[in-house]
Structure formats: C-alpha cells, structure tokens
Design a protein around this motif. Structure first.
Motif, PDB file in Angstrom:
ATOM      1  N   THR A 303       0.847  -1.188   0.000  1.00 38.35           N
ATOM      2  CA  THR A 303       0.000   0.000   0.000  1.00 38.35           C
ATOM      3  C   THR A 303       0.881   1.235   0.000  1.00 38.35           C
ATOM      4  OG1 THR A 303      -0.083   0.080   2.413  1.00 38.35           O
ATOM      5  CG2 THR A 303      -1.817  -1.182   1.296  1.00 38.35           C
ATOM      6  N   GLY A 304       0.299   2.380  -0.327  1.00 36.13           N
ATOM      7  CA  GLY A 304       1.079   3.606  -0.309  1.00 36.13           C
ATOM      8  C   GLY A 304       0.243   4.801  -0.715  1.00 36.13           C
ATOM      9  N   VAL A 305       0.866   5.990  -0.634  1.00 39.32           N
ATOM     10  CA  VAL A 305       0.192   7.237  -0.985  1.00 39.32           C
ATOM     11  C   VAL A 305       1.159   8.106  -1.785  1.00 39.32           C
ATOM     12  CG1 VAL A 305      -0.930   9.323  -0.106  1.00 39.32           C
ATOM     13  CG2 VAL A 305      -1.239   7.156   1.096  1.00 39.32           C
ATOM     14  N   PHE A 306       0.653   8.734  -2.845  1.00 42.08           N
ATOM     15  CA  PHE A 306       1.438   9.643  -3.671  1.00 42.08           C
ATOM     16  C   PHE A 306       1.540  10.995  -2.958  1.00 42.08           C
ATOM     17  CE2 PHE A 306       1.275  12.604  -7.531  1.00 42.08           C
ATOM     18  CZ  PHE A 306       2.656  12.599  -7.687  1.00 42.08           C
ATOM     19  N   LEU A 307       2.763  11.524  -2.853  1.00 36.78           N
ATOM     20  CA  LEU A 307       2.967  12.788  -2.150  1.00 36.78           C
ATOM     21  C   LEU A 307       2.597  13.997  -3.008  1.00 36.78           C
ATOM     22  CD1 LEU A 307       6.395  12.169  -0.349  1.00 36.78           C
ATOM     23  CD2 LEU A 307       4.087  11.793   0.525  1.00 36.78           C
ATOM     24  N   GLY A 308       2.591  13.801  -4.327  1.00 40.63           N
ATOM     25  CA  GLY A 308       2.294  14.918  -5.218  1.00 40.63           C
ATOM     26  C   GLY A 308       3.537  15.597  -5.760  1.00 40.63           C
ATOM     27  N   SER A 309       4.718  15.121  -5.334  1.00 42.93           N
ATOM     28  CA  SER A 309       5.979  15.711  -5.788  1.00 42.93           C
ATOM     29  C   SER A 309       6.752  14.712  -6.647  1.00 42.93           C
ATOM     30  CB  SER A 309       6.831  16.123  -4.586  1.00 42.93           C
ATOM     31  OG  SER A 309       6.186  17.126  -3.848  1.00 42.93           O
ATOM     32  N   PHE A 310       7.824  15.231  -7.282  1.00 43.96           N
ATOM     33  CA  PHE A 310       8.607  14.406  -8.203  1.00 43.96           C
ATOM     34  C   PHE A 310      10.100  14.577  -7.912  1.00 43.96           C
ATOM     35  CE2 PHE A 310       4.577  15.218 -10.133  1.00 43.96           C
ATOM     36  CZ  PHE A 310       4.261  14.056 -10.833  1.00 43.96           C
ATOM     37  N   ALA A 311      10.844  13.505  -8.219  1.00 46.41           N
ATOM     38  CA  ALA A 311      12.305  13.546  -8.126  1.00 46.41           C
ATOM     39  C   ALA A 311      12.878  13.432  -9.536  1.00 46.41           C
ATOM     40  CB  ALA A 311      12.813  12.399  -7.259  1.00 46.41           C
ATOM     41  N   MET A 312      14.085  13.956  -9.730  1.00 50.29           N
ATOM     42  CA  MET A 312      14.685  13.929 -11.057  1.00 50.29           C
ATOM     43  C   MET A 312      15.744  12.833 -11.134  1.00 50.29           C
ATOM     44  SD  MET A 312      16.121  17.113 -13.305  1.00 50.29           S
ATOM     45  CE  MET A 312      17.618  17.397 -12.348  1.00 50.29           C
ATOM     46  N   ASN A 313      15.531  11.901 -12.073  1.00 56.19           N
ATOM     47  CA  ASN A 313      16.475  10.809 -12.281  1.00 56.19           C
ATOM     48  C   ASN A 313      17.792  11.404 -12.792  1.00 56.19           C
ATOM     49  OD1 ASN A 313      17.944   8.560 -13.290  1.00 56.19           O
ATOM     50  ND2 ASN A 313      16.027   7.426 -13.593  1.00 56.19           N
ATOM     51  N   PRO A 314      18.914  11.166 -12.095  1.00 57.62           N
ATOM     52  CA  PRO A 314      20.174  11.824 -12.458  1.00 57.62           C
ATOM     53  C   PRO A 314      20.767  11.369 -13.799  1.00 57.62           C
ATOM     54  CG  PRO A 314      20.544  10.227 -10.712  1.00 57.62           C
ATOM     55  CD  PRO A 314      19.063  10.337 -10.882  1.00 57.62           C
ATOM     56  N   VAL A 315      20.349  10.197 -14.310  1.00 56.62           N
ATOM     57  CA  VAL A 315      20.969   9.722 -15.557  1.00 56.62           C
ATOM     58  C   VAL A 315      20.222  10.171 -16.809  1.00 56.62           C
ATOM     59  CG1 VAL A 315      22.073   7.726 -14.483  1.00 56.62           C
ATOM     60  CG2 VAL A 315      19.768   7.493 -15.414  1.00 56.62           C
ATOM     61  N   ASN A 316      18.923  10.476 -16.695  1.00 54.17           N
ATOM     62  CA  ASN A 316      18.170  10.903 -17.893  1.00 54.17           C
ATOM     63  C   ASN A 316      17.309  12.144 -17.633  1.00 54.17           C
ATOM     64  OD1 ASN A 316      16.061   9.904 -16.350  1.00 54.17           O
ATOM     65  ND2 ASN A 316      15.864   8.003 -17.534  1.00 54.17           N
ATOM     66  N   GLU A 317      17.385  12.661 -16.399  1.00 57.93           N
ATOM     67  CA  GLU A 317      16.661  13.873 -15.994  1.00 57.93           C
ATOM     68  C   GLU A 317      15.140  13.750 -16.116  1.00 57.93           C
ATOM     69  OE1 GLU A 317      18.337  17.285 -17.942  1.00 57.93           O
ATOM     70  OE2 GLU A 317      20.172  17.183 -16.734  1.00 57.93           O
ATOM     71  N   GLU A 318      14.644  12.517 -16.159  1.00 57.12           N
ATOM     72  CA  GLU A 318      13.195  12.319 -16.154  1.00 57.12           C
ATOM     73  C   GLU A 318      12.657  12.536 -14.739  1.00 57.12           C
ATOM     74  OE1 GLU A 318      11.852   8.631 -17.683  1.00 57.12           O
ATOM     75  OE2 GLU A 318      12.640   8.970 -19.707  1.00 57.12           O
ATOM     76  N   HIS A 319      11.444  13.108 -14.650  1.00 60.28           N
ATOM     77  CA  HIS A 319      10.809  13.328 -13.353  1.00 60.28           C
ATOM     78  C   HIS A 319       9.972  12.098 -12.989  1.00 60.28           C
ATOM     79  CE1 HIS A 319      11.275  17.924 -12.876  1.00 60.28           C
ATOM     80  NE2 HIS A 319      12.243  17.428 -13.638  1.00 60.28           N
ATOM     81  N   ILE A 320      10.274  11.519 -11.826  1.00 63.19           N
ATOM     82  CA  ILE A 320       9.548  10.319 -11.388  1.00 63.19           C
ATOM     83  C   ILE A 320       8.761  10.646 -10.119  1.00 63.19           C
ATOM     84  CG2 ILE A 320      11.182   8.718 -12.457  1.00 63.19           C
ATOM     85  CD1 ILE A 320      12.422   8.254  -9.719  1.00 63.19           C
TER      86      ILE A 320
END
Length: 350
Positions: A303-320
């Motif tokens: 189970t879990g909950v989405f915080l509403g924020s994103f982190a940036m993957n350092p190798v491709n700069e995609e927001h996850i």
C-alpha cells in the motif's frame, strides 16, 4: 505381575533417584568426547509450563540421553530467562516485588520440569535475574563499548505508552502489544545499538556451516541484512533540495519509474502537496502502528500514498513520482528507494 503401569510410583521413584545421585551432572572427564545441548531458557510466567515447552524439551532430551548412551560427556543445563514485562506489570498492579513473584514462578517451573523427567544438570541452573549472572552481561557490554561496537543513536522503536516500554517486533501484533493489547507506535528514541554490521561477513559465512533448514538460514541472512550497493543522489525541484537513495542495483537506474520513501522519512512533510496532506497524514499514522516485521512481510499487500511531488532521475533527468509506503524502512539504507518494477518483486507488487 503388575497389570498396569503405575506412573505415580515408578516415575517418582526414579526422579528421586536421579536427584539424589545427580545422575545427569556433567563432570569433567577428558577421556570422553564432549557434547553440549542448550535449550532456550523459558520465561517463568505465573501460568506455568504450556504444551510448547515439553514439545521442544522432549526432543533435546532424547538427544541428550542418546549421546550419554553412546559414551559422550553430555552437558545439558537449564535456566530461566526471568526478566520481563509480565513481572513488572504484576508488580505495578499488586505492589508485590518482582523478585518475589519471579522466585515463586521459577520454583513452580522447576517442579513441573522435574515431573516430566527431563535429564537436566540442575547443579548448573541459572537465572538471568541473578546478579552473579547478569554481571557478566554487563561485562560483555563494557567490552563492546570499549571496542566502539556499542553506541547510542536515535532510531525508530515500538513504543507502548500504556506499558511504558519499548517492545520487540515479535511483541507487536497488528499494531498492538502482545501483552495487554495496548496501542503501539513507531517513534524515534535514543537507544543503545550494537554494530552487528562489523561482523556481517563472518556471520553470513558461519551460516553455511550450520545444519539448519534452508528457510531458517535465509531468515537469519535477512536479519543480518548485509547489502552491497551504491548511493544515488536525486534532485527534488519542488523544494530545491536533494535526496540520497541506496540501491543494490545501480545498473538499473535507467529503469527507475518512481521513488518510495519510508512514511517516517524527514522529507515527507516538505514533499507533500496541500491536496494530499490529509491522506498522507492518515497513512503515516497507520504505518507508525506497525512493527518492522509486519511491514516487510513479502506476502502482504503493498500500500502507499502519492505525495504529489517528483524527483529527477540523475541519468536521464526524467521526473519520477514520489510515494510513501510502509514496506520501506527508515532503518534500512537511507529510508528511500528508487523503484524498478522490472527487477524487484516488491516494486512490481506495489
């Protein structure tokens, strides 16, 4: 000829003989090979023995008697793991000193075990509440402290306000204490810790030499918890900060599709957007009532909950996206993981 087995007469006769003659006393004899059989010492509760005690003790007693007959010098002692919550709680409720109730309970346990006819060396009986015994546990702690293997740290613990103490994971069932069914909460508290990690390699190697079921050995490996990996830094644009993730598979960084934080991670509050705060707060409170053991069960639903924020993957700069889930522990790694569903079963389940 006697028509039936008079167990009262026959068993008591031989139990008296064994006690009078110290039949099972281990005496140093270098001409015989040594064999040491140690049972887990029982907690001497007021209820006396339960069926689980003789279940295990009978098996070890069979081995002890067999080895004696095979010419081994067998040491088979018994003792009492006598410190515990029940004695403390009984003392608080009745005003009776724990030493009195513990001594009475031990007398009853000893009587019951002797009635079973188990072949213990009673001359070596010990109790963990005996100062002559626990002075050596204190001595061992001092050796660990002097070697910098004992240290203080603030870590999440299972705190039960009603019992006024910290509980082991095994003493927490569905967010409540095993004794008394009181609410238990995960709270940070300063505790003495031991650097088991300093010996993880030798502990793991030692498991290979044990003649134990593989399932039990795997549980031990997981408990030792040795992991090799890398720390990866992810940027957090929404709060102009960064977070460090520990991963055993840095080669899968391109496959990271989301991030999961432990519910008690210190960045959760800052990363939660306004619309999600109520849901996140409710989930965190629920997670804090679970033990680490419950939270990491492989079979349980994730189970879990989405915080509403994103982190940036350092190798491709995609927001996850960043989630919280109780299967991530603050005490493992950094309390944050990158999730790669193609490589990890728990990530896939989530």
């Amino acid at each position: 000829m006697v028509s039936g087995y008079d167990h009262h007469q026959i068993e008591q006769k031989w139990q008296r003989f064994w006690e009078k003659n110290s039949s099972f006393k281990a005496i140093e004899d270098k001409s015989k090979p040594k064999y040491y059989i140690l049972d887990m010492f029982p907690y001497p509760s007021g209820q006396g023995l339960h069926v689980g005690h003789p279940l295990g003790y009978t098996a070890t007693d069979v081995v002890a008697r067999y080895k004696r007959m095979k010419g081994f010098n067998v040491l088979h002692p018994m003792g009492w793991d006598a410190f515990g919550l029940p004695a403390e709680q009984y003392a608080l409720e009745t005003g009776t000193h724990p030493a009195e109730t513990t001594a009475a309970n031990i007398d009853n346990f000893r009587r019951q075990i002797k009635t079973l006819g188990l072949s213990y060396d009673w001359d070596r009986e010990i109790s963990t509440t005996d100062p002559k015994y626990y002075k050596w546990t204190q001595w061992i702690f001092l050796q660990l402290f002097n070697k910098n293997l004992a240290y203080e740290a603030e870590v999440p613990v299972n705190w039960c306000p009603e019992l006024g103490t910290v509980l082991a994971n095994e003493e927490v069932i569905d967010g409540k204490s095993e004794r008394g069914d009181h609410p238990v909460y995960r709270v940070p508290m300063r505790q003495w810790m031991l650097k088991i990690t300093e010996y993880s390699e030798s502990l793991l190697e030692g498991l290979d030499e044990l003649d134990w079921p593989e399932g039990i050995k795997e549980l031990q490996r997981n408990w030792i918890g040795r992991s090799e990996g890398a720390e990866v830094i992810f940027q957090l644009p929404s709060i102009d900060d960064s977070i460090t993730v520990f991963t055993t598979r840095p080669d899968t960084l391109f496959g990271a599709t989301y991030m999961v934080l432990a519910p008690e991670h210190p960045l959760v509050g800052r990363l939660t957007i306004a619309d999600n705060k109520k849901q996140v707060k409710k989930y965190v409170e629920k997670a804090l009532r679970k033990s680490d053991l419950t939270r990491t069960e492989l079979e349980k639903e994730k189970t879990g909950v989405f915080l509403g924020s994103f982190a940036m993957n350092p190798v491709n700069e995609e927001h996850i996206p960043i989630w919280i889930s109780d299967y991530v522990l603050m005490t493992y790694g950094t309390g944050a993981i990158m999730a790669v569903p193609g490589e990890d079963q728990r990530d896939w389940d989530f």
